[in-house]
Design a protein around this motif. Structure first.
Motif, mmCIF file in Angstrom:
data_model
loop_
_atom_site.group_PDB
_atom_site.id
_atom_site.type_symbol
_atom_site.label_atom_id
_atom_site.label_comp_id
_atom_site.label_asym_id
_atom_site.label_seq_id
_atom_site.Cartn_x
_atom_site.Cartn_y
_atom_site.Cartn_z
ATOM 1 N N SER A 257 10.762 1.709 -3.782
ATOM 2 C CA SER A 257 10.150 1.046 -2.626
ATOM 3 C C SER A 257 10.777 -0.346 -2.592
ATOM 4 C CB SER A 257 8.635 0.943 -2.779
ATOM 5 O OG SER A 257 8.291 -0.193 -3.544
ATOM 6 N N GLN B 188 9.572 -3.094 -2.993
ATOM 7 C CA GLN B 188 8.524 -3.974 -3.498
ATOM 8 C C GLN B 188 9.009 -5.400 -3.823
ATOM 9 O OE1 GLN B 188 5.295 -3.445 -3.506
ATOM 10 N NE2 GLN B 188 4.994 -5.526 -4.234
ATOM 11 N N LYS C 33 10.368 -7.414 -0.780
ATOM 12 C CA LYS C 33 9.416 -7.973 0.194
ATOM 13 C C LYS C 33 8.701 -9.167 -0.409
ATOM 14 C CE LYS C 33 5.695 -4.500 -0.371
ATOM 15 N NZ LYS C 33 4.748 -3.648 0.367
ATOM 16 N N ARG D 164 12.303 8.644 -5.003
ATOM 17 C CA ARG D 164 11.701 8.800 -6.331
ATOM 18 C C ARG D 164 12.083 10.155 -6.892
ATOM 19 N NH1 ARG D 164 5.805 5.903 -4.985
ATOM 20 N NH2 ARG D 164 6.834 4.104 -4.074
ATOM 21 N N GLN E 160 8.097 5.035 4.146
ATOM 22 C CA GLN E 160 6.903 4.189 4.094
ATOM 23 C C GLN E 160 6.902 3.212 5.265
ATOM 24 O OE1 GLN E 160 6.811 1.936 0.426
ATOM 25 N NE2 GLN E 160 5.759 3.569 -0.695
ATOM 26 N N ASP F 10 6.208 -0.259 5.251
ATOM 27 C CA ASP F 10 6.081 -1.194 4.141
ATOM 28 C C ASP F 10 5.786 -2.585 4.699
ATOM 29 O OD1 ASP F 10 6.274 -1.749 1.381
ATOM 30 O OD2 ASP F 10 8.209 -2.714 1.744
ATOM 31 N N HIS G 153 -1.059 0.425 -10.480
ATOM 32 C CA HIS G 153 -0.372 0.337 -9.185
ATOM 33 C C HIS G 153 1.093 -0.007 -9.441
ATOM 34 C CE1 HIS G 153 0.132 0.183 -4.968
ATOM 35 N NE2 HIS G 153 0.342 -1.108 -4.909
ATOM 36 N N HIS G 154 1.391 -1.235 -9.720
ATOM 37 C CA HIS G 154 2.707 -1.631 -10.224
ATOM 38 C C HIS G 154 2.561 -2.972 -10.918
ATOM 39 C CE1 HIS G 154 2.843 -4.091 -6.686
ATOM 40 N NE2 HIS G 154 3.049 -3.073 -5.866
ATOM 41 N N GLY H 163 -1.489 2.122 0.251
ATOM 42 C CA GLY H 163 -2.005 1.414 -0.908
ATOM 43 C C GLY H 163 -1.241 0.137 -1.108
ATOM 44 N N GLY H 164 -1.897 -0.846 -1.705
ATOM 45 C CA GLY H 164 -1.208 -2.090 -1.960
ATOM 46 C C GLY H 164 -2.049 -3.000 -2.816
ATOM 47 N N SER H 165 -1.644 -4.254 -2.856
ATOM 48 C CA SER H 165 -2.354 -5.178 -3.728
ATOM 49 C C SER H 165 -2.040 -6.619 -3.356
ATOM 50 C CB SER H 165 -1.954 -4.939 -5.190
ATOM 51 O OG SER H 165 -0.563 -5.113 -5.362
ATOM 52 N N ARG I 21 -0.590 -9.876 -4.921
ATOM 53 C CA ARG I 21 0.421 -9.941 -5.990
ATOM 54 C C ARG I 21 0.209 -11.140 -6.899
ATOM 55 N NH1 ARG I 21 1.457 -5.077 -3.653
ATOM 56 N NH2 ARG I 21 2.410 -5.319 -1.621
ATOM 57 N N GLY J 297 0.270 -7.255 0.043
ATOM 58 C CA GLY J 297 0.724 -6.324 1.073
ATOM 59 C C GLY J 297 0.306 -4.916 0.763
ATOM 60 N N LEU J 298 0.918 -4.038 1.485
ATOM 61 C CA LEU J 298 0.652 -2.623 1.215
ATOM 62 C C LEU J 298 1.720 -1.777 1.874
ATOM 63 C CD1 LEU J 298 -2.464 -1.394 3.268
ATOM 64 C CD2 LEU J 298 -0.553 -2.707 4.124
ATOM 65 N N ALA J 299 1.704 -0.500 1.557
ATOM 66 C CA ALA J 299 2.623 0.432 2.196
ATOM 67 C C ALA J 299 1.861 1.695 2.553
ATOM 68 C CB ALA J 299 3.782 0.754 1.253
HETATM 69 N N1 ASP Z 1 5.324 -0.814 -3.065
HETATM 70 C C1 ASP Z 1 4.046 -0.196 -3.227
HETATM 71 C C2 ASP Z 1 4.191 1.315 -3.312
HETATM 72 O O1 ASP Z 1 5.219 1.854 -2.977
HETATM 73 C C3 ASP Z 1 3.104 -0.526 -2.126
HETATM 74 C C4 ASP Z 1 2.680 -1.954 -2.175
HETATM 75 O O2 ASP Z 1 2.136 -2.391 -3.187
HETATM 76 O O3 ASP Z 1 2.875 -2.634 -1.165
HETATM 77 O O4 ASP Z 1 3.261 1.995 -3.674
#
Ligand code: ASP
Length: 610
Positions: free
Chosen positions: A193, A195, A198, A217, A231, A233, A456-457, A507-509, A511, A552-554
């Motif tokens: 992504s 991520q 952005k 992926r 996505q 994004d 999440h990440h 989903g997102g968060s 940061r 943000g989110l995607a």
């Molecule tokens: N990049 C994240 C994902 O692919 C989405 C995000 O956190 O904006 O799940």
């Protein structure tokens, strides 16, 4: 000019007009000396009538299915009208025609109900795409993309492209890698992504970014996944979680309105991750129907804040419940009259390997207030009544109880709930229910990799109150083996998922945007300082130059389209999808490459047996 009109636009008001159409021959029907042809293009079908005078020419140049032709003639009103199609009241009395290109006999019929199987249609996807059924999916996809772009543009978002050839930082899924010829022995990765890009754009001051973008992926393609998918994004600077939820609630409502004509007026419901797991057994509950899970018994180390009903079932000498880590139940409305055959059949259903339960206990809540169960021996009427009350069961309901290890049983009960919801007709295709799931755990234990990972990440911020906990404590990663043994296991993330009808559509968060906390996060994931610098030095560096708070989110674009289109398969909404082994059967890709290409890349194949 090849055509004056499309095959979808002529009507009775156009009678007597001379027109030229071009398109594909859908069907040919001969009636004595006249021939009817249905001519098709992207816009519809128009009937062509070839009179007696054209028959010699047709005999000399016979038409076939899928031939591309051009026909000229006058519009006339049909005597035999077909009110099922928009052009069904008229036809073209052809006076001249030309075959623009012939077609081989297509391997399947180009109709809504085709005789072509999946594989065949994928091999000839360019023919499959001519079918109305597929076309309307792509049209819907385009409508979703248009609505998205319009809404985001109106809200000051800027579409900025980010690179596809990037650095491999295997974190979440496996990367697809691309060898670099100019840097022999080195590889790019395709982005899972955009991520980090952005986030960097936020550091650069582009405070509202979006992109409808491919992500890659290399995962096993279970359950309707694609190795490359799309996505929506998005990222915003100077925002808190609430700003993001409002902005993207707006986006999804706008899409509903533009694409489905639905006014989704209510505020989107919200639920914490823990409540979702507790009441529905998964983090993307389908809230179109109730049937919540009742936890009769749970292990003491999970869902610490929640009370179970263990007193109701323990001490009755029923070993199955006494020995199980967890006992969970649902009450299926109106199912108390199920026959033995029906209950046996559901028992078999939960015993399937995908669900993995050993058996099931039933309690029938009869209409007259009495109970009938497979555990009458252990629980008297009064106890059964108490269990029914704990499961929220009414007279006429059937209580289904599963017992076993917590995680597996909760998952199985969740599946059972969905299955019963389906059987009872509660999961209506045309009803749309959105839900925000909030407060996910920041970390989770990855059984396969035997390590703690970011749920999440790694760029996701802990909840504001938990940041101090992370900053002050020194993680003891080496000892972190099981749930709750990680010093930060209880920490919640500032993360959110948007769920539609039981599917995670986005989903997102919020940061992390400060270097010390980001370093802490990498360390908590077991990364050494050097490793963090090697993989994410660019981001840590950027955080030193005035990074604004951001989040943000995607959205999973393919999935969103599939749900809006009432389909379970994202493949139907992708023009050229891959099959379940990640193959493009039309291109026959992936494939081997030439020796010369290997030479240029300075790569020698030495395949190990799988
Ligand atoms: N990049 C994240 C994902 O692919 C989405 C995000 O956190 O904006 O799940």
């Amino acid at each position: 000019m090849y055509r004056t009109h499309t095959c979808g636009e002529l009507r009775v008001k156009d009678v007597n007009m001379e027109i030229t159409l071009a398109g594909w021959v859908q069907t040919i029907r001969k009636f004595g000396a006249i021939t009817f042809v249905d001519l098709r293009d992207r816009y519809g079908i128009t009937q062509l009538l070839f009179g007696e005078e054209l028959q010699p020419e047709l005999d000399a140049n016979p038409l076939g299915r899928e031939f591309v032709i051009q026909a000229q003639g006058f519009i006339q009103e049909r005597s035999n009208k077909n009110m099922n199609i928009a052009t069904g009241e008229i036809e073209v009395q052809v006076h001249t025609f030309k075959i623009l290109n012939k077609s081989a006999v297509p391997p399947f019929t180009i109709t809504d109900e085709t005789d072509g199987g999946d594989d065949l249609r994928m091999k000839y996807r360019y023919l499959d795409l001519r079918r109305n059924a597929v076309k309307k999916n792509l049209e819907l996809r385009y409508a979703v993309s248009r609505a998205t772009r319009n809404y985001l543009h109106e809200n000051n978002f800027m579409d900025i492209e980010t690179p596809f050839l990037i650095k491999s930082t295997p974190e979440g899924a496996r990367d697809f890698v691309v060898p670099s010829r100019m840097n022999a022995g080195q590889f790019y990765a395709l982005p899972q992504s955009p991520q980090t890009f952005k986030q960097l754009l936020m550091v650069s001051g582009y405070d509202r970014y979006y992109q409808i973008v491919k992500c890659f992926r290399d995962e096993d393609l279970r359950a309707d996944r694609q190795p490359e998918f799309t996505q929506i994004d998005c990222e915003m600077a100077f925002v808190e979680q609430e700003d993001i939820l409002n902005m993207f609630e707006g986006l999804i409502k706008h899409i509903f309105h533009e694409v489905k004509g639905i006014h989704y007026k209510e505020k989107v419901e919200r639920m914490t991750w823990e409540d979702a797991m507790w009441h529905y057994g998964n983090d993307k509950p389908d809230i179109r129907f109730d049937m919540k899970i009742a936890t009769l018994k749970k292990p003491s180390s999970v869902y610490i804040n929640k009370e179970d009903h263990a007193v109701l079932i323990s001490g009755a000498d029923f070993k199955v419940f006494d020995e199980a880590e967890a006992v969970l139940a649902i009450a299926a409305p109106g199912c108390s009259e199920y026959t033995r055959k029906q209950t046996d059949e559901i028992t078999e259903w939960v015993k399937r390997p995908q669900i993995g339960m050993k058996g099931m206990v039933f309690i029938k809540c009869n209409a007259d207030g009495t109970f009938k169960s497979s555990v009458d021996k252990f629980y008297n009427e009064e106890k059964l009544k108490a269990i029914a009350a704990a499961t929220n069961a009414a007279a006429g309901d059937l209580i289904l109880i599963l017992a076993g290890a917590e995680e597996r049983t909760r998952k199985a009960t969740s599946e059972l709930r969905l299955e019963m919801g389906k059987r009872r007709g509660y999961r209506k295709e045309n009803e749309f229910k959105l839900l925000w799931v909030l407060d996910f755990p920041l970390f989770e234990y990855d059984e396969e990799g035997n390590r703690w990972v970011a749920r999440h990440h790694p760029f996701t911020s802990p909840k504001p109150g938990d940041i101090e906990v992370m900053i002050s404590n020194n993680p003891l990663i080496e000892n972190a083996e099981k749930y709750l043994e990680h010093p930060y296991a209880g920490i919640k993330a500032n993360a959110y998922d948007l769920v539609l009808n039981g599917n995670e559509i986005g989903g997102g968060s919020i940061r992390i945007y400060q270097r010390p906390l980001q370093e802490k996060m990498f360390a908590a994931l077991g990364m050494s300082e050097e490793e963090a610098l090697h993989k994410f030095g660019f981001l840590l560096g950027a955080f030193e130059y005035g990074a604004p708070p951001h989040g943000g989110l995607a959205f999973g674009f393919d999935r969103l389209c599939a749900i809006l289109g009432g389909s379970e398969s994202i493949k139907d909404f992708i023009a050229f999808p891959k099959n379940n082994s990640g193959r493009d059967v039309m291109l026959d890709a992936p494939s081997t490459i030439d020796d010369k290409q290997f030479e240029e890349l300075q790569i020698k194949l030495d395949l190990k047996p799988a």
